[in-house]
Every structure is written in C-alpha cells, then in structure tokens.
Design a protein around this motif. Structure first.
Motif, PDB file in Angstrom:
ATOM      1  N   GLN A 102       3.409   4.509   1.341  1.00 23.97           N
ATOM      2  CA  GLN A 102       2.322   5.095   0.588  1.00 23.97           C
ATOM      3  C   GLN A 102       2.975   6.874   0.633  1.00 23.97           C
ATOM      4  O   GLN A 102       2.980   7.076  -0.695  1.00 23.97           O
ATOM      5  CB  GLN A 102       1.108   5.196   1.454  1.00 23.97           C
ATOM      6  CG  GLN A 102       0.014   6.386   1.028  1.00 23.97           C
ATOM      7  CD  GLN A 102      -0.628   6.151  -0.068  1.00 23.97           C
ATOM      8  OE1 GLN A 102      -0.590   4.680  -0.686  1.00 23.97           O
ATOM      9  NE2 GLN A 102      -1.172   6.903  -0.944  1.00 23.97           N
ATOM     10  N   GLU A 106       4.005   8.733  -3.191  1.00 24.43           N
ATOM     11  CA  GLU A 106       3.423  10.067  -3.490  1.00 24.43           C
ATOM     12  C   GLU A 106       4.581  10.978  -3.701  1.00 24.43           C
ATOM     13  O   GLU A 106       4.421  11.733  -4.614  1.00 24.43           O
ATOM     14  CB  GLU A 106       2.364  10.397  -2.188  1.00 24.43           C
ATOM     15  CG  GLU A 106       1.210   9.773  -2.232  1.00 24.43           C
ATOM     16  CD  GLU A 106       0.772  10.182  -0.517  1.00 24.43           C
ATOM     17  OE1 GLU A 106       1.246  10.908   0.215  1.00 24.43           O
ATOM     18  OE2 GLU A 106      -0.512   9.605  -0.196  1.00 24.43           O
ATOM     19  N   THR A 124       6.399  -1.785  -3.054  1.00 23.94           N
ATOM     20  CA  THR A 124       5.512  -0.871  -3.494  1.00 23.94           C
ATOM     21  C   THR A 124       5.655   0.196  -4.517  1.00 23.94           C
ATOM     22  O   THR A 124       4.851   0.344  -5.403  1.00 23.94           O
ATOM     23  CB  THR A 124       4.560  -0.181  -2.003  1.00 23.94           C
ATOM     24  OG1 THR A 124       4.638  -1.216  -1.116  1.00 23.94           O
ATOM     25  CG2 THR A 124       3.205   0.397  -2.435  1.00 23.94           C
ATOM     26  N   HIS A 205      -1.981   3.544  -7.830  1.00 18.17           N
ATOM     27  CA  HIS A 205      -2.229   2.748  -6.737  1.00 18.17           C
ATOM     28  C   HIS A 205      -2.672   1.524  -6.933  1.00 18.17           C
ATOM     29  O   HIS A 205      -2.299   0.668  -6.034  1.00 18.17           O
ATOM     30  CB  HIS A 205      -3.345   3.717  -5.973  1.00 18.17           C
ATOM     31  CG  HIS A 205      -2.656   4.772  -5.364  1.00 18.17           C
ATOM     32  ND1 HIS A 205      -2.996   6.075  -5.659  1.00 18.17           N
ATOM     33  CD2 HIS A 205      -1.567   4.928  -4.258  1.00 18.17           C
ATOM     34  CE1 HIS A 205      -2.251   6.953  -5.206  1.00 18.17           C
ATOM     35  NE2 HIS A 205      -1.416   6.427  -4.153  1.00 18.17           N
ATOM     36  N   THR A 209      -0.664  -1.510  -5.264  1.00 16.62           N
ATOM     37  CA  THR A 209      -1.292  -2.844  -4.344  1.00 16.62           C
ATOM     38  C   THR A 209      -0.766  -4.046  -4.691  1.00 16.62           C
ATOM     39  O   THR A 209      -0.358  -4.768  -4.054  1.00 16.62           O
ATOM     40  CB  THR A 209      -2.740  -2.654  -4.362  1.00 16.62           C
ATOM     41  OG1 THR A 209      -3.241  -1.423  -4.004  1.00 16.62           O
ATOM     42  CG2 THR A 209      -3.353  -3.837  -3.928  1.00 16.62           C
ATOM     43  N   ASN A 299      -3.776  -0.882   0.621  1.00 17.08           N
ATOM     44  CA  ASN A 299      -5.154  -0.400   0.426  1.00 17.08           C
ATOM     45  C   ASN A 299      -5.633   0.778   0.965  1.00 17.08           C
ATOM     46  O   ASN A 299      -6.515   0.642   1.652  1.00 17.08           O
ATOM     47  CB  ASN A 299      -6.066  -1.500   0.381  1.00 17.08           C
ATOM     48  CG  ASN A 299      -6.044  -2.462  -0.801  1.00 17.08           C
ATOM     49  OD1 ASN A 299      -5.986  -3.701  -0.586  1.00 17.08           O
ATOM     50  ND2 ASN A 299      -6.316  -1.898  -1.871  1.00 17.08           N
ATOM     51  N   SER A 301      -5.179   4.099  -0.453  1.00 15.26           N
ATOM     52  CA  SER A 301      -4.922   5.520  -1.386  1.00 15.26           C
ATOM     53  C   SER A 301      -6.263   6.149  -1.073  1.00 15.26           C
ATOM     54  O   SER A 301      -7.420   5.575  -0.612  1.00 15.26           O
ATOM     55  CB  SER A 301      -4.527   4.758  -2.615  1.00 15.26           C
ATOM     56  OG  SER A 301      -5.917   4.376  -3.237  1.00 15.26           O
ATOM     57  N   GLU A 423      -9.014   8.791 -10.365  1.00 16.75           N
ATOM     58  CA  GLU A 423      -7.815   9.502  -9.669  1.00 16.75           C
ATOM     59  C   GLU A 423      -8.030  10.799  -9.802  1.00 16.75           C
ATOM     60  O   GLU A 423      -8.399  11.363 -10.807  1.00 16.75           O
ATOM     61  CB  GLU A 423      -6.534   8.878 -10.156  1.00 16.75           C
ATOM     62  CG  GLU A 423      -6.049   7.448 -10.016  1.00 16.75           C
ATOM     63  CD  GLU A 423      -5.543   7.300  -8.745  1.00 16.75           C
ATOM     64  OE1 GLU A 423      -5.218   8.180  -7.869  1.00 16.75           O
ATOM     65  OE2 GLU A 423      -5.917   6.333  -8.078  1.00 16.75           O
TER      66      GLU A 423
END
Ligand code: MIC
Ligand code: SF4
Length: 648
Positions: A102, A106, A124, A205, A209, A299, A301, A423
C-alpha cells in the motif's frame, strides 16, 4: 514491431536473452522492497555479498508484518533492519507507516519501472503500470547488490475488460472471477496484462486489488496501463513527476486472451481453504459468521474504508461478530480521521488495529475454535489465520461490512442504492515515518539481536542423491503448510533452528522429528507445490532439516527458485501417475545426478518397491549452475565477480 506493455518494459530493462516464452531472460531492477518477515534473511544475505551500498535506484525496507511485540525478537529484528538500511543506503519505512504494498503504491511505485520485492504481493504496483515481481529474499538481495534478476520469459495473457461494474460489485469480485475460472495454478508462468474500455472505469486502488491477487493465480505479475487515471492518482500523491504513459501498441500480440465483461460479474466470495474456491454470494449467503476483518494489502485503501463506513454509518455490528479494521497505511488512517469516517466505523463497534498486515498473517486476531471469519484479504489457507480449525472466507469490503452488521454472510445488493465513493483529489502526504538513506554510512554499526542465528549453508549437489520419503503431500501445498506464519512463529524468522521444529506442522506434527532422526530425506508433492507466499524459509527450514530433493508433479515459481537458490533439487515426475508409486517411508535413489541435471532427466529408483521412475528437471542453464555450485550465494561468489554486475 508493435509491443505490448510487458514487452516494452522488459525490452527497456533487458540484460540477457530474448523475449521468447520459456527462454531465460535477465532484467535490470530499478527498485526493490523488503518487509520485516523476509527482510532479516534478505539483509543477512546482502551483507554476505560484500557490497558497499545498494546499487538499485531505490530500495525500501518496510516494517509491517512482525509488529506484535510479545517478546524482544521482533523489536530486535526491526533494529537490525533499521541499522542495515542506514549502512547500505536503503529507505526505512517504520512500523506504523503501513503495509509495504500500500505504501509503495502511494509513495514509490513508478509506471514503467521494474520492482523486485521479497513478498509475493509485490505485483500490487502493477496497478500503476510498474512491472513488479515477487521473489525470495536472496534474489532480492542479489538485485540490491546490482545483479540482474533472472526469470523464464513468461507467456503474456491479455485480459480485456469490457463494460463497467454494477453497483455493489468491486475489483475484488473481478479477481475472484478470474480465480473461479483459472484456479490457483492457472497463472503459473504467465503475466496478466489488463486492457480494454473497462480499465478506465477502475481507480488505481481497484486496479491494485486485481494486480495484488494475481499472485493467487500463481502469476509472475499483473500490469495495468498507465493512463489519465494514473496521472490523477500520482498528482494527488504529489508525484505527477513520476508519471509516464504506458499502453500497448496498436496490433500488439499476446500469447493468450481472456475477456471479462465487468457488467456481468456479481459479488463473489472464496470459501475455505483456497482463494479459488469461489461462489456467487447468492449461493452461500446465510453462513453464520464470528469475525469480520477488513484490511490487508488487497483491500485497505481510503476508498475501501469509505465504502465500509458508508455501510456501517449509524448501524451497530452484530452482537455475535467481532469486527476488526486495519487501514493499509498511515496515509489512509489520517484521511479516515480527517474525513470523519473513522469515527463512523468506531461508532458502529469496530476494533481499530494498526496499519499493518495483522490478522492476514495471523499476527493477532486469530479467530476462536471452529469460527468463521470473513476477510477482505487475499489468502484463506488452512491455519493461516492462527486457528487451525477456523474457516476464512475471502470477500470484498462491501460484503464484509454488510456481513458484520447482519451476523451472517450477506449480499450488499440487499442494501439498495450504492453510495457514491470517489477518490480524493489530494491525499494526506507525510513521509516522516520513512527514514531516507543516510549519506554518512561509514560508522553505522549493525545491530544483531540474540534471535538472529546463522543462515544454513546450501550443500553442493552430490552425484548420488538418496534418502527416505519423509512426507507425501497432495496438490497446491502452500508455503504456509511448509512453514506456517502466525504470531507464534513469525518472531522466529531469523532463527531457522527454532523455526524448523514447525516444518509441515499443519499436516504432520512429527515431521521435524522424523527428518532429524532420518538425517534428512526427500519430500514428495503434487501439483503447484509451494504456492503462495515468497518466504524462502520454506526452503531454508527443509535445508536445515537435511532435505535434499522435492519430487513433485509441478512447482510454483517463487518456491522453485528458492529451492534452487538453497541447493535443494526440484524434480518433476515425467508421468504424473508415477506419484502413486511412492509412499512415505520409501527409500529413493538417483544415480549420476550431475549428468542428469545437465541433461534435464534422470531415473529415480524406488528401492523399497523396485520401481524405476523417470523424472525431469525444468531448470535453466543458470539454475543448473547454481545447483552445481551449491546455491546462489556460492554461485555469485564463484562464478560472477564484480565485472558481471549489472551496470546502471
Ligand atoms: C504472505 O502474505 O503470505 C506474506 C506473509 O506476506 C508472504 C511473505 C512472508 O511469508 O513473509 C508473501 O506473500 O510472500
Ligand atoms: Fe501482509 Fe497479508 Fe499482504 Fe502478505 S498478503 S503482505 S501478510 S497484508
């Protein structure tokens, strides 16, 4: 010649070979990532490579897995990684900053880059068009030391997405649909490249996933185009400078094609104990549930959390359910706080956990005996949650949230209209939990806690390999079966002797004892042996216990590489039916093994039953040399030398 996206990135990074499926290629690696459960080993190996600083453009060490500190072990390992990071010029993402995949998405993932990570969900980052591959820690250490990464050129599968998702249907359902169709070994040796009109309807995102759980298909990686949605995401992260457009050329070719009409998918779930045990929610709703866990690198985000909050708002979690929520990163948590959705989730009765992997790897929140846990995660292997007789059901955040309220597995479509969740235009940006590389590295002293034990040394392959079959297992055995995770065992990741006591404990509690008293031996496996996690401990622990070979119907990619890297022979039955001709306790012999490895074939004699079984070795020339040299570290030391390092 028109190229697809994978070919474009590979060609830009190609050091050796040509892009013919099945041929060995070597690629230059731009970025690496490690996490703390695989990182200690990776960095011990990096030290053994004798370099002065990492040669990659960027390497990041994350602390996100082993965060429960029930003893000194995890904290010591974190300090080891922190000091190593300082010494070798590596970014250090502190505990609390978030789950590696994650945070990487980012703050660091770059379209068109190559990324190698010591975690199977590294793909990812394919959500932003990065070619991101999971590997064993030793391979990642080699990449940090500047060596190229070698792999068999995968087949490239085009997944064309059409249409648009219906309300309450999410990206999780798209990848569960692929798992339903292709099963957990359907992606072995393949890269999934997503194109089509449907792509632009998915946020970064959502794409991430899908790319994340490509790992559950056994795929080498998955990749999405880098388009205006990517630009908007990077801009919202203050990283528009990292944007680069990436799309396949007109007329680009693929080895296979799959079409998914997004509008035809409904909510899906994967029942215990495999991510491909997929059912439409209609067929299985009503199952009584004890725990719901929302989070993980799949999952967690802000958008996932906002959808969950919109379902929980003003409601109360069912009295029989424990709801736990772990945001994927501090960025997500901060935005949940600012937007007020955190208090909505808390008011509904959720328990808020750290921004870490947590329950996904059994690091806390193990369900009760025989319990049913619905999780937004990516793996539901038996025992992985920390409770052997619990059942984990994989589901989208929408299914998980409505289930938490109702107390039984539920269909979110029954809630009526789906709330609009978009978003953000700007994410919360604060990198103060990421310690940047230190310029003055000379005097850094690396800290070694008492839990760090030496890594077992790989043996050279001998000409006659023999041993007793210590265990015979079925198809799709995961690395969680070979060496489980959980809060109890993860602190032993840098202590192979202690960890080895638990080898195969989920299947046979006496395995370690048997292996020790036999002085080692051989493992017999079915199809897709070693699927799942990248943990090289699933090779290191057997190595420590004296395992010389694994004979199986087929192997998962990362685990096979790990076996070779540690000098354990992966042999494949020439005829799958011969699997039936071996039982636990049989004595097996392969003679003239060195010649056999070179020619790719050998005869396995089952002495007890007087049967000869042909086996082959699906190895590249380099892997043959690694086995003959006694593992990758020896191979690097003896055969390469600095002149062969990957020039940057
Ligand atoms: C997992 O999801 O199984 C893990 C824990 O992240 C592993 C890595 C590990 O075992 O440390 C993975 O996916 O590679
Ligand atoms: Fe962590 Fe789970 Fe993701 Fe593995 S799958 S990196 S344990 S959140």
């Amino acid at each position: 010649m028109p190229y697809n996206m994978t070919q474009k990135i590979l060609l830009e990074h190609l050091v050796e070979g040509s892009l013919k499926p099945g041929e060995e290629i070597a690629i230059r690696i731009d970025q690496t990532l490690t996490q703390d459960a695989t990182g200690t080993m990776a960095y011990l190996q990096l030290e053994a490579m004798g370099i002065d600083r990492v040669k990659t453009r960027r390497s990041v060490a994350y602390i996100d897995h082993n965060t429960l500190q029930t003893g000194y072990e995890n904290a010591d390992d974190h300090k080891f990684i922190a000091t190593i990071a300082k010494k070798y010029g590596i970014y250090y993402s502190k505990a609390g900053n978030g789950i590696c995949h994650q945070v990487n998405l980012e703050r660091f993932a770059v379209p068109g880059d190559t990324l190698l990570g010591s975690d199977s969900h590294t793909p990812t980052a394919g959500g932003v068009g990065c070619l991101a591959i999971g590997a064993g820690g030793l391979d990642v250490a080699a990449a940090m030391a500047g060596y190229p990464y070698y792999l068999k050129m995968p087949f490239i599968v085009n997944v064309e997405l059409k249409g648009r998702l219906k309300p309450w249907v999410t990206a999780k359902d798209v990848i569960l649909e692929l798992l339903r169709r292709l099963k957990v070994k359907g992606g072995v040796g393949k890269i999934f490249e997503y194109t089509g009109e449907g792509v632009k309807t998915l946020s970064i995102h959502e794409r991430a996933t899908i790319a994340n759980m490509g790992a559950e298909l056994g795929a080498t990686t998955s990749i999405f185009p880098s388009d205006e949605v990517t630009y908007k995401f990077l801009k919202a992260q203050g990283r528009e400078g990292d944007f680069r457009e990436l799309k396949p050329d007109e007329g680009a070719e693929y080895d296979e094609k799959i079409v998914i009409d997004l509008s035809e998918i409904g909510p899906l779930v994967a029942l215990p104990h495999s991510p491909d045990n997929v059912y439409p929610i209609d067929e299985v709703k009503g199952i009584k549930v004890d725990q719901v866990a929302i989070g993980s690198c799949t999952n967690s985000s802000f958008k996932d959390m906002a959808l969950v909050a919109s379902i929980l708002k003003g409601k109360t979690v069912h009295p029989d359910v424990s709801l736990v929520v772990s945001p994927g990163s501090r960025q997500v948590l901060a935005m949940m706080t600012e937007s007020g959705i955190l208090s909505e989730i808390i008011s509904a009765g959720a328990r808020i956990l750290e921004c870490t992997c947590g329950p996904c790897i059994g690091m806390g929140q193990a369900p009760g005996s025989g319990a049913v846990s619905v999780r937004t995660f990516n793996r539901n292997f038996k025992g992985r949650c920390g409770t052997e007789d619990a059942g984990v059901i994989l589901a989208s955040p929408a299914v998980a949230a409505v289930t938490a309220i109702k107390g039984v597995l539920s269909d979110p479509r029954e809630l009526g209209g789906m709330p609009e969740v978009s978003e953000p235009d700007r994410y919360y940006i604060n990198d103060n939990l990421i310690v940047p590389p230190n310029e003055d590295r000379k005097d850094v002293e690396v800290f070694y806690g008492p839990n760090i034990k030496p890594i077992p040394v790989a043996r050279k392959i001998e000409d006659k390999l023999e041993g007793k079959v210590l265990i015979k297992v079925g198809d799709n055995i995961t690395t969680d079966h070979i060496i489980p995770g959980t809060a109890k065992l993860l602190p032993l990741r840098s202590n192979i002797p202690a960890l080895s006591e638990y080898c195969f404990s989920i299947i046979d509690k006496n395995f370690a004892k048997k292996a020790k008293s036999a002085g080692g031996g051989i493992i017999v496996g079915g199809e897709n042996y070693g699927q799942g996690s990248s943990r090289e401990h699933a090779a290191l622990v057997p190595l420590y216990l004296g395992i010389r070979a694994v004979v199986a119907k087929s192997f998962a990619r990362i685990h096979k590489d790990n076996l070779v890297n540690y000098g354990i022979l992966p042999a494949v039955f020439e005829n799958e039916g011969d699997y039936e001709k071996i039982e636990e306790g049989d004595h097996l012999v392969i003679k003239n093994l060195k010649e056999g490895i070179k020619s790719g074939r050998a005869i396995l004699e089952n002495i007890a039953r007087n049967i000869k079984i042909p086996v082959h070795f699906d190895l590249t020339r380099r892997q043959i040399n690694i086995l003959l040299a006694g593992g990758l570290l020896n191979y690097i030391r003896k055969n390469l030398g600095d002149d062969q390092e990957c020039e940057r």
